[in-house]
Design a protein around this motif. Structure first.
Motif, short mmCIF file in Angstrom:
data_model
loop_
_atom_site.label_atom_id
_atom_site.label_comp_id
_atom_site.label_asym_id
_atom_site.label_seq_id
_atom_site.Cartn_x
_atom_site.Cartn_y
_atom_site.Cartn_z
N LEU A 1 0.83 -1.20 0.00
CA LEU A 1 0.00 0.00 0.00
C LEU A 1 0.87 1.25 0.00
N MET B 1 -2.34 4.69 2.63
CA MET B 1 -3.15 3.47 2.70
C MET B 1 -4.46 3.57 1.90
N TYR C 1 -7.86 1.99 3.22
CA TYR C 1 -7.54 0.88 4.12
C TYR C 1 -7.23 1.42 5.50
#
Length: 99
Positions: free
Chosen positions: A28, A32, A39
């Motif tokens: 990632l 993120m 995420y």
């Protein structure tokens, strides 16, 4: 056709329990966020319907640890992924995704 990177045939659906012996991961970026999905550390639940078309537009994607190098262009953060036993997991050309 079996994909060289995952060992799964594209479009094959298995259960999370079938991946118990696998180390799963995702690369990632620092923020993120990938493919309009933010995420977080902990459980992540996809907000879109599962996509079995093979277009990779939806679904939370990850790979087997031995394939992690194929995702290095996506970021610098390595996340270890755990899948619940009852989750559906779909083989893709460049990884696997789940509903």
């Amino acid at each position: 056709m079996e994909t060289a990177k995952t060992g799964f045939k594209k479009g094959t659906v298995v259960k999370g329990s079938d991946l118990k012996k696998c180390i799963l991961c995702k690369i990632l970026p620092v923020n993120m966020c990938m493919r309009k999905f933010q995420y977080q550390i902990g459980m992540n639940v996809d907000t879109k319907s599962f996509d079995l078309s093979g277009e990779c537009e939806y679904g939370l994607h990850f790979s087997l640890i031995q394939d992690v190098l194929y995702g290095l262009n996506y970021g610098t953060q390595l996340a270890v992924v755990k899948i619940s036993d009852n989750e559906d997991v779909c083989g893709e050309d460049f990884g696997i995704s789940f509903t």
